[in-house]
Motif scaffolding. Structure first.
Motif, PDB file in Angstrom:
ATOM      1  N   MET A  88     -31.043 -13.692  26.810  1.00 34.54           N
ATOM      2  CA  MET A  88     -30.584 -13.152  25.535  1.00 34.54           C
ATOM      3  C   MET A  88     -29.600 -12.002  25.703  1.00 34.54           C
ATOM      4  SD  MET A  88     -31.971 -15.154  23.399  1.00 34.54           S
ATOM      5  CE  MET A  88     -31.649 -14.324  21.844  1.00 34.54           C
ATOM      6  N   GLY A  89     -29.713 -11.289  26.803  1.00 34.60           N
ATOM      7  CA  GLY A  89     -28.842 -10.122  26.952  1.00 34.60           C
ATOM      8  C   GLY A  89     -27.957 -10.145  28.174  1.00 34.60           C
ATOM      9  N   SER A  90     -27.862 -11.311  28.815  1.00 37.80           N
ATOM     10  CA  SER A  90     -27.157 -11.336  30.095  1.00 37.80           C
ATOM     11  C   SER A  90     -25.666 -11.591  29.971  1.00 37.80           C
ATOM     12  CB  SER A  90     -27.762 -12.420  30.993  1.00 37.80           C
ATOM     13  OG  SER A  90     -27.524 -13.704  30.446  1.00 37.80           O
ATOM     14  N   GLY A  91     -25.276 -12.276  28.882  1.00 39.47           N
ATOM     15  CA  GLY A  91     -23.859 -12.620  28.781  1.00 39.47           C
ATOM     16  C   GLY A  91     -23.429 -13.577  29.865  1.00 39.47           C
ATOM     17  N   GLY A  92     -24.294 -14.554  30.183  1.00 40.10           N
ATOM     18  CA  GLY A  92     -23.962 -15.540  31.212  1.00 40.10           C
ATOM     19  C   GLY A  92     -24.452 -15.176  32.586  1.00 40.10           C
ATOM     20  N   LYS A  93     -25.090 -14.013  32.716  1.00 41.67           N
ATOM     21  CA  LYS A  93     -25.635 -13.615  34.007  1.00 41.67           C
ATOM     22  C   LYS A  93     -27.112 -13.995  34.056  1.00 41.67           C
ATOM     23  CE  LYS A  93     -22.537  -9.633  34.327  1.00 41.67           C
ATOM     24  NZ  LYS A  93     -22.439  -8.156  34.471  1.00 41.67           N
ATOM     25  N   GLY A  94     -27.715 -13.824  35.211  1.00 42.00           N
ATOM     26  CA  GLY A  94     -29.136 -14.112  35.322  1.00 42.00           C
ATOM     27  C   GLY A  94     -29.514 -14.548  36.721  1.00 42.00           C
ATOM     28  N   ASN A  95     -30.812 -14.726  36.927  1.00 40.94           N
ATOM     29  CA  ASN A  95     -31.339 -15.158  38.216  1.00 40.94           C
ATOM     30  C   ASN A  95     -31.974 -16.528  38.078  1.00 40.94           C
ATOM     31  OD1 ASN A  95     -30.749 -12.700  39.674  1.00 40.94           O
ATOM     32  ND2 ASN A  95     -32.418 -11.750  38.532  1.00 40.94           N
ATOM     33  N   LEU A  96     -31.809 -17.339  39.081  1.00 43.37           N
ATOM     34  CA  LEU A  96     -32.421 -18.657  39.126  1.00 43.37           C
ATOM     35  C   LEU A  96     -33.048 -18.831  40.503  1.00 43.37           C
ATOM     36  CD1 LEU A  96     -32.830 -21.422  37.709  1.00 43.37           C
ATOM     37  CD2 LEU A  96     -30.702 -22.163  38.819  1.00 43.37           C
TER      38      LEU A  96
END
Length: 314
Positions: A87-95
């Motif tokens: 919701m707040g990453s703007g396309g970022k994140g961990n997988l």
């Protein structure tokens, strides 16, 4: 009770009931872990762990239920953290992808390369182990999904979706007589020392079952957890290998030759395993589709709903 206590229960089980190992993994003290388990047991009114000489030796009947609930609770908390990221990453994140050596080394590289080209701000982590270990990580919420052949034991909290087929081949050193035998039969293969996968992998049991059904008892010279080790010993002249065909690379394996053996050894199915009753972030669904285009978000969602309904009915 609190999440910390549930996390302690899960970590103790993961570390074969060794308090010291669990405490080290949790970056805390052994007395602190023991105290939290005692407080949780006092609140619940029953023992979670079986004890012998002041040591944990396993889970009680009630403890089995606590462990299962703790795994689900922690997985859901991790899912909420993932939702927060999305919701707040703007396309970022961990997988986090749990997988086996064969998939990490041979199957996934081109898929991951294309995926990261589309998602340059995603940080992808691979955790390797045998198929059961990969599923354990997903069940515990420590990985988003697992990719690998079917594990030896069942994981009722997961759903497995077929994504690829692994055919088998015989791999031998250049000039080895097995490369010229016509036709290639189980008996011809069994006449030579064999290098194959470790018994923790379904590939081992599929190969051994094929021999057993034919009344043959092959001479297994070496079992290893990854194909590269197997091929190294084949290059040394210790035997022939029965491996997944995709593990053979003509450029890297210049001193070896591959011969298709799919007519005498059954194929393995590669599965994507996901937690049921869990929020699947869009980035997870996109990765699943990158691995297996037929597994669209709708297909995955329907499969999860069906698995959940089946579990409730059971």
């Amino acid at each position: 009770m609190n999440l910390k206590q549930l996390r302690y229960v899960v970590e103790i089980v993961k570390n074969a009931n060794h308090l010291s190992a669990a405490a080290e993994a949790l970056n805390t003290s052994q007395p602190g872990v023991s105290r939290q388990i005692q407080l949780l047991e006092a609140e619940l009114g029953f023992a979670i762990f079986v004890r012998a000489n002041n040591r944990f030796t396993g889970l009680t009947e009630g403890g089995e239920h606590v462990f299962a609930i703790a795994q689900r609770a922690l997985a859901e908390v991790n899912a909420l953290r993932g939702l927060k990221e999305d919701m707040g990453s703007g396309g970022k994140g961990n997988l986090i992808v749990a997988t086996t050596h064969t998939q990490a080394r041979y199957f996934l590289p081109p898929i991951i390369e294309r995926f990261l080209e589309r998602h340059p701000n995603v940080r992808l982590t691979l955790k390797q182990g045998d198929p059961a270990y990969a599923c354990e990580l997903v069940g515990a919420g420590e990985a988003d999904l697992a990719i690998g052949a079917e594990p030896i034991r069942v994981f009722p909290q997961l759903i497995s979706l077929p994504c690829a087929e692994l055919r088998r081949s015989v791999i031998a050193k250049t000039g080895h007589p097995i490369l010229e035998v016509e036709p290639l039969t189980l008996a011809a293969v069994a006449a030579h020392p064999i290098v194959t996968y470790d018994r923790r992998y379904s590939g081992h049991w599929i190969v051994m079952q094929a021999f057993a059904q034919a009344g043959l008892e092959p001479k297994i010279m070496l079992s290893a957890v990854d194909a590269d080790v197997c091929k190294a010993y084949v290059e040394s002249g210790l035997g022939i290998a029965i491996l997944s065909s995709l593990t053979f690379d003509p450029k890297r394996d210049a001193d070896l030759r591959m011969r298709d053996a799919s007519h005498i050894f059954p194929s393995s199915v590669v599965n994507i395993s996901l937690r049921t009753n869990s929020y699947l972030r869009p980035i997870i669904l996109d990765f699943v589709r990158a691995v297996a285009p037929h597994l669209t978000p709708r297909v995955v969602s329907d499969a999860l709903l069906a698995a959940t309904a089946s579990a409730k009915a059971g």
